[in-house]
Design an enzyme around this catalytic site. Sequence first.
Site, PDB file in Angstrom:
ATOM      1  N   GLU A 121      -0.324  -3.231  -8.535  1.00 59.68           N
ATOM      2  CA  GLU A 121      -0.934  -3.987  -7.449  1.00 59.68           C
ATOM      3  C   GLU A 121      -0.762  -5.474  -7.706  1.00 59.68           C
ATOM      4  OE1 GLU A 121      -4.325  -0.697  -6.151  1.00 59.68           O
ATOM      5  OE2 GLU A 121      -4.955  -2.514  -7.201  1.00 59.68           O
ATOM      6  N   HIS A 243     -10.401  -9.436   1.149  1.00 63.86           N
ATOM      7  CA  HIS A 243      -9.266  -8.532   1.030  1.00 63.86           C
ATOM      8  C   HIS A 243      -8.290  -8.841   2.161  1.00 63.86           C
ATOM      9  CE1 HIS A 243      -6.800  -4.981   0.660  1.00 63.86           C
ATOM     10  NE2 HIS A 243      -7.411  -4.692  -0.475  1.00 63.86           N
ATOM     11  N   ARG A 289      -4.687 -11.852  -4.352  1.00 60.63           N
ATOM     12  CA  ARG A 289      -5.321 -11.674  -3.046  1.00 60.63           C
ATOM     13  C   ARG A 289      -5.700 -12.990  -2.371  1.00 60.63           C
ATOM     14  NH1 ARG A 289      -9.272  -6.471  -4.284  1.00 60.63           N
ATOM     15  NH2 ARG A 289      -7.610  -4.911  -4.270  1.00 60.63           N
ATOM     16  N   HIS A 350     -14.674  -8.922   0.856  1.00 63.86           N
ATOM     17  CA  HIS A 350     -14.437  -7.693   0.102  1.00 63.86           C
ATOM     18  C   HIS A 350     -15.184  -7.625  -1.223  1.00 63.86           C
ATOM     19  CE1 HIS A 350     -12.358  -4.163  -1.282  1.00 63.86           C
ATOM     20  NE2 HIS A 350     -11.798  -4.800  -2.294  1.00 63.86           N
ATOM     21  N   ARG A 385     -10.628 -12.298  -8.327  1.00 64.15           N
ATOM     22  CA  ARG A 385     -10.556 -10.991  -8.974  1.00 64.15           C
ATOM     23  C   ARG A 385      -9.175 -10.375  -8.807  1.00 64.15           C
ATOM     24  NH1 ARG A 385     -11.304  -5.346  -7.633  1.00 64.15           N
ATOM     25  NH2 ARG A 385     -11.281  -5.907  -5.430  1.00 64.15           N
TER      26      ARG A 385
END
Length: 537
Positions: A121, A243, A289, A350, A385
């Site tokens: 990811e 997100h 992100r 998110h 994060r």
Amino acid sequence: MTPELKYDVLVIGSGAAGLTLALHLAAHLRVAVLSKGQLSEGSTYWAQGGVAGVLDDTDTVDAHVQDTLDAGGGLCHEAAVRHIVGHSREAIGWLIDQGVPFTRERGEDGNETDDFHLTREGGHSHRRIIHAADATGAAIFTTLLRRAQAHGNIELLENRVAVDLITSEKINRPGNRCLGAYILNSQTGRVETFNARFTVLATGGASKVYLYSSNPDAASGDGIAMAWRAGCRVANMEFNQFHPTCLYHPQAKSFLVTEALRGEGAFLKLPDGSRFMPRFDKRAELAPRDIVARAIDHEMKRLGVDCVYLDISHKPAEFIRSHFPTVHDRCLEFGIDITREPIPVVPAAHYTCGGVMVDHAGRTDRDNLYAIGEASFTGLHGANRMASNSLLECIVYGRSAAQDILDNLASTRMPESLPPWDESQVTDSDEDVIISHNWDELRRFMWDYVGIVRTTKRLQRAKHRVDMLLAEIHEFYSNYRVSRDLLELRNLAVVADLIIRSAIERRESRGLHYTLDYPSLLPEALDTILQPPSVDD
């Protein structure tokens, strides 16, 4: 008057962190695990991606640590990152031992092998995400819940909404100790007194403070707000992760489209079918992100469009259906076949990267009070994060806090009897419309003024509005019997105030906090730490 309920350990929250801790303590202690509604109401159940960890011989702890530090915008605490990543293999091994059905590789004959399938990811330099198809959270939650339900020392209590922590200072007893909590039983409407040797906040984050969120309704920042009122410091509340890809559809409420699609080759596209991420970052769709969310936000505003598109239709249909069954089936419900067409997506709130300040064992500023999971600030996430580190943090800190509780058993006695909840001066409300109006107003101005891109003027407007709301809510709380909606609104307003204050203090753009008035980085990366002026009553 309701009777006082006594447990060795009170766990407020029934997600991955709380259940992990309870299962590690149940052989020795009597544990109560509380859920605001149904046990599956928290964020864990809905997590799709997976758990990041060093599981492959080609990967290293140093590489995972460095990726996390890079994604965190200079604010990660390296000692905390190393503590969590260094325990990743044993934490994931424990999940495997519990029976979590992680996805395995398939051989040339199509049968499963002994090796687990690892995906990649955004921000990760290796394939290190172990997962259960695209419903990892549900697999972890149901497995741990089944284990907890089978254990005689764990009592799982639904429809219990935390009102406030009970501390020695609040009831005029000596010391700096948490003694338990007042809990609303929403089925009976009565507030119960829970007396506990140890209290653990595992309440999740606060993304419901925003109008658009990938989180379930329960993510109202209860643990953060209660800890703040109990005199605990909070840190880095300005860093709210949006997100990049939530399904954009009028009937699709809070459905997250997992980042693993981009990890497996999905492209972000404009309405004309052209890609845009390579213009913003050399990592393109696999950038962290914060970068992806800002890029989408920029393109939507530049073009005046309602959404962008995530396209994985160039991959084989069977690959898509087998790797992403949840996303595939959910999109089909809305008439979108992701094997043939792109998915309309928008960013949504998110993850709460800040929270209650804790040490490596999850201990807060109050004796015998712990915070684990998204409610806590460990130093892992920094200013942004990295994907799939959060479930790892839940498991590692659930285990660390449990061990610390066991280490301190001999020196911690059950508190003396606690005063019951006093509602002699309140009445039933006939003006609940005020709650719903304030709830809506709060989430709208947080979205408009404290969202992906901020300015000082917007933040000052938000601060003015939240100050008025806090006063209105305090008056309402003081005069009427509590309800779940009122308690969640009260906590959301506190958390909104903490986010706004933290954002105003940070006069730079770093990670998830981006302000047009201070677009550059300061030379030194410092945490934003807020200290309560006094214990609220």
